[in-house]
Design a protein around this motif. Structure first.
Motif, short mmCIF file in Angstrom:
data_model
loop_
_atom_site.label_atom_id
_atom_site.label_comp_id
_atom_site.label_asym_id
_atom_site.label_seq_id
_atom_site.Cartn_x
_atom_site.Cartn_y
_atom_site.Cartn_z
N GLN A 4 3.36 4.47 -1.09
CA GLN A 4 4.28 5.06 -0.12
C GLN A 4 4.35 3.28 0.65
OE1 GLN A 4 2.95 7.69 2.61
NE2 GLN A 4 4.65 7.70 4.10
N ALA A 5 5.50 3.06 0.65
CA ALA A 5 5.90 1.70 1.42
C ALA A 5 6.60 2.09 2.63
CB ALA A 5 6.93 0.88 0.49
N PHE A 6 6.46 1.20 3.61
CA PHE A 6 6.89 1.24 5.19
C PHE A 6 6.87 -0.01 5.76
CE2 PHE A 6 2.62 1.64 7.07
CZ PHE A 6 1.96 2.03 6.09
N GLY A 7 7.39 -0.17 6.73
CA GLY A 7 7.35 -1.32 7.53
C GLY A 7 8.70 -2.01 7.82
N CYS A 21 2.13 -1.15 1.89
CA CYS A 21 2.28 -0.34 0.55
C CYS A 21 0.89 0.76 0.54
CB CYS A 21 2.59 -1.01 -0.64
SG CYS A 21 2.63 0.01 -1.94
N ALA A 22 0.93 1.80 0.75
CA ALA A 22 -0.31 2.70 0.66
C ALA A 22 -0.29 3.22 -0.44
CB ALA A 22 -0.46 3.78 1.86
N ALA A 23 -1.41 3.09 -1.30
CA ALA A 23 -1.52 3.62 -2.52
C ALA A 23 -2.62 4.66 -2.57
CB ALA A 23 -2.04 2.44 -3.55
N SER A 24 -2.53 5.79 -3.26
CA SER A 24 -3.49 6.81 -3.45
C SER A 24 -4.16 6.74 -4.50
CB SER A 24 -2.75 8.14 -3.36
OG SER A 24 -1.87 8.33 -4.61
N GLY A 25 -5.10 7.42 -4.87
CA GLY A 25 -5.78 7.23 -6.23
C GLY A 25 -6.85 6.17 -6.22
N SER A 26 -7.48 5.87 -6.97
CA SER A 26 -8.61 4.76 -7.21
C SER A 26 -7.67 3.45 -7.43
CB SER A 26 -9.34 5.08 -8.42
OG SER A 26 -10.41 3.94 -8.55
N PRO A 27 -8.23 2.48 -6.75
CA PRO A 27 -7.68 1.12 -7.22
C PRO A 27 -7.90 0.49 -8.69
CG PRO A 27 -9.06 0.98 -5.16
CD PRO A 27 -9.17 2.32 -5.57
N TYR A 94 10.60 -2.15 -2.54
CA TYR A 94 10.05 -1.13 -2.97
C TYR A 94 8.68 -1.72 -3.48
CZ TYR A 94 14.49 0.99 -3.84
OH TYR A 94 15.82 1.50 -3.97
N CYS A 95 7.71 -0.90 -3.35
CA CYS A 95 6.43 -1.52 -4.02
C CYS A 95 6.22 -0.64 -5.18
CB CYS A 95 5.16 -1.24 -3.14
SG CYS A 95 4.60 0.39 -2.44
N ALA A 96 5.39 -1.24 -6.24
CA ALA A 96 5.31 -0.73 -7.50
C ALA A 96 3.99 -1.07 -8.26
CB ALA A 96 6.35 -1.15 -8.36
N GLY A 122 11.71 3.27 -1.31
CA GLY A 122 11.89 2.13 -0.79
C GLY A 122 11.76 2.02 0.86
N THR A 123 11.85 0.88 1.28
CA THR A 123 11.96 0.68 2.96
C THR A 123 13.31 -0.37 3.14
OG1 THR A 123 10.71 0.35 5.01
CG2 THR A 123 9.86 -0.95 3.07
N GLN A 124 14.01 -0.17 3.85
CA GLN A 124 15.05 -1.14 4.27
C GLN A 124 14.76 -2.37 5.06
OE1 GLN A 124 18.66 -0.83 3.19
NE2 GLN A 124 18.60 -3.01 4.05
N VAL A 125 15.32 -3.32 4.56
CA VAL A 125 14.98 -4.47 5.49
C VAL A 125 16.31 -4.97 5.72
CG1 VAL A 125 14.22 -6.88 5.61
CG2 VAL A 125 12.91 -5.17 4.63
N THR A 126 16.72 -5.17 6.85
CA THR A 126 18.13 -5.52 7.58
C THR A 126 17.85 -7.03 8.28
OG1 THR A 126 18.88 -3.41 7.43
CG2 THR A 126 20.22 -5.15 8.62
N VAL A 127 18.72 -7.91 7.91
CA VAL A 127 18.40 -9.16 8.88
C VAL A 127 19.95 -9.65 9.47
CG1 VAL A 127 17.89 -11.64 8.68
CG2 VAL A 127 16.93 -10.03 7.00
#
Length: 129
Positions: A4-7, A21-27, A94-96, A122-127
């Motif tokens: 889950q990406a945010f920010g 980017c928060a990840a579930s499951g084991s690293p 996006y994080c992957a 994805g998370t939108q970045v606007t400049v």
């Protein structure tokens, strides 16, 4: 693994943002976590990656010196600190992650995105200028 990406958000040219980017499951379920971005009308491109086992990090030339990827193992979260943002950085980010143990810079090649096994929304970045 779920990501889950945010920010993202709106920032003035020259400003900064930090994506998470928060990840579930084991690293241990994945070897590389990476950030991609896609601007309107363009293909999705790799921006930065970090290998979770050997700690190596890579950046595409356009963001070197401005972006920093990091990872908090305890929180199972990756970050992308983006400084000196400009209009060319405006995109959906996006994080992957991939379970491939290959060196992480492989995912930054033009076709690297096809090797990713897990994607976050994805998370939108606007400049603004």
């Amino acid at each position: 693994v779920q990501l889950q990406a945010f920010g993202g958000g709106l920032v003035q040219s020259g400003g900064s943002l930090r994506l998470s980017c928060a990840a579930s499951g084991s690293p241990s379920d994945y070897y590389t976590i990476a950030w991609f971005r896609q601007a309107p009308g363009k293909e999705r491109e790799g921006v930065s990656c970090t290998h979770t086992h050997d700690g190596t990090t890579y950046y595409v030339d356009s963001v070197k010196g401005r972006f920093t990827i990091s990872r908090d193992r305890a929180k199972n979260t990756a970050y992308l600190q983006m400084n000196h943002l400009n209009s060319e950085d405006m995109a959906v980010y996006y994080c992957a992650a991939t379970v491939s143990p290959a060196p992480c810079q492989v995912v930054l090649t033009p076709r690297g995105r096809y090797g990713m096994d897990y994607w976050g929304k994805g998370t939108q970045v606007t400049v603004s200028s």
